[in-house]
Motif scaffolding. Structure first.
Motif, mmCIF file in Angstrom:
data_model
loop_
_atom_site.group_PDB
_atom_site.id
_atom_site.type_symbol
_atom_site.label_atom_id
_atom_site.label_comp_id
_atom_site.label_asym_id
_atom_site.label_seq_id
_atom_site.Cartn_x
_atom_site.Cartn_y
_atom_site.Cartn_z
ATOM 1 N N ALA A 135 0.833 -1.206 0.000
ATOM 2 C CA ALA A 135 0.000 0.000 0.000
ATOM 3 C C ALA A 135 0.868 1.257 0.000
ATOM 4 O O ALA A 135 0.604 2.204 -0.753
ATOM 5 C CB ALA A 135 -0.925 -0.003 1.219
ATOM 6 N N PHE A 136 1.900 1.271 0.816
ATOM 7 C CA PHE A 136 2.781 2.435 0.891
ATOM 8 C C PHE A 136 3.403 2.727 -0.466
ATOM 9 O O PHE A 136 3.442 3.873 -0.907
ATOM 10 C CB PHE A 136 3.874 2.224 1.940
ATOM 11 N N ASN A 137 3.870 1.696 -1.145
ATOM 12 C CA ASN A 137 4.558 1.881 -2.427
ATOM 13 C C ASN A 137 3.650 2.425 -3.518
ATOM 14 O O ASN A 137 4.135 3.029 -4.475
ATOM 15 C CB ASN A 137 5.207 0.570 -2.873
ATOM 16 N N THR A 138 2.339 2.238 -3.385
ATOM 17 C CA THR A 138 1.405 2.796 -4.368
ATOM 18 C C THR A 138 0.946 4.196 -3.964
ATOM 19 O O THR A 138 0.152 4.808 -4.691
ATOM 20 C CB THR A 138 0.164 1.900 -4.550
ATOM 21 N N ARG A 139 1.415 4.677 -2.819
ATOM 22 C CA ARG A 139 1.077 6.017 -2.317
ATOM 23 C C ARG A 139 -0.424 6.158 -2.070
ATOM 24 O O ARG A 139 -1.006 7.224 -2.216
ATOM 25 C CB ARG A 139 1.592 7.097 -3.268
ATOM 26 N N ASP A 140 -1.030 5.052 -1.660
ATOM 27 C CA ASP A 140 -2.469 5.011 -1.403
ATOM 28 C C ASP A 140 -2.692 5.084 0.112
ATOM 29 O O ASP A 140 -2.651 4.065 0.802
ATOM 30 C CB ASP A 140 -3.054 3.732 -1.988
ATOM 31 N N ARG B 63 2.344 13.740 4.546
ATOM 32 C CA ARG B 63 3.608 14.490 4.604
ATOM 33 C C ARG B 63 4.740 13.697 3.967
ATOM 34 O O ARG B 63 5.546 14.242 3.203
ATOM 35 C CB ARG B 63 3.947 14.836 6.052
ATOM 36 N N MET B 64 4.838 12.404 4.286
ATOM 37 C CA MET B 64 5.890 11.567 3.684
ATOM 38 C C MET B 64 5.812 11.615 2.161
ATOM 39 O O MET B 64 6.829 11.760 1.487
ATOM 40 C CB MET B 64 5.746 10.116 4.144
ATOM 41 N N TYR B 65 4.589 11.501 1.629
ATOM 42 C CA TYR B 65 4.428 11.497 0.179
ATOM 43 C C TYR B 65 4.752 12.856 -0.433
ATOM 44 O O TYR B 65 5.242 12.928 -1.552
ATOM 45 C CB TYR B 65 3.021 11.050 -0.209
ATOM 46 N N SER B 66 4.498 13.933 0.296
ATOM 47 C CA SER B 66 4.831 15.248 -0.256
ATOM 48 C C SER B 66 6.328 15.536 -0.190
ATOM 49 O O SER B 66 6.855 16.253 -1.032
ATOM 50 C CB SER B 66 4.050 16.356 0.452
#
Length: 154
Positions: free
Chosen positions: A15-20, A54-57
């Protein structure tokens, strides 16, 4: 590589790797606590959502790879390699790509994580981001990962 796609660790990494963010949150109980060595401790879905947003940004091209997962009904431990590139949202480190190993502990109930913690060389990662040693020391002092007891002097 020993993984189990049904484990909370493998579901989390996928899930994390798909940024979902919704799929990430589906791995956690609504009242879960997430202790991140970079960002601090977050409790409940709303705070955990803000952490991952925040991590994704602040990062691009995330790849969280579980290399070994060991699980029972109450705890899943995932050894991993994590890679990400710092985004333009963090100008001082933008463009740097970090790859480092670590371990995550997912305390679970009914297949969901209620308490998460991770272990990796945070100081080395912060230095790789270009943070000067004095800045790393300040971060570690604010959020230590080691409890210290100093003997009293009588």
């Amino acid at each position: 590589m020993q993984t189990n796609p049904a484990s909370v660790a493998d579901r989390f990494a996928a899930a994390f790797n798909t940024r979902d963010t919704d799929a990430v949150l589906a791995c956690f109980a609504p009242d879960a606590t997430y202790r991140d060595l970079f960002y601090g401790t977050f409790a409940g879905h709303d705070q955990i959502r803000s952490l991952f947003d925040r991590m994704y940004s602040e990062g691009d091209r995330h790849e969280w790879t579980m290399t070994r997962v060991v699980a029972d009904r109450e705890c899943t431990v995932g050894e991993w390699t994590f890679t990400f590139t710092v985004s333009e949202a963090v100008p001082a480190s933008a463009g740097r790509t970090l790859t480092f190993p670590g371990v995550s502990v997912f305390e679970t109930a009914r297949g969901l994580c209620h308490t998460y913690r991770e272990h990796f060389d945070r100081a080395a990662a912060l230095l790789a981001l270009g943070i000067q040693p004095a800045g790393v020391a300040a971060i570690v002092a604010r959020r230590p990962s080691i409890d210290l007891t100093v003997p009293s002097r009588s």
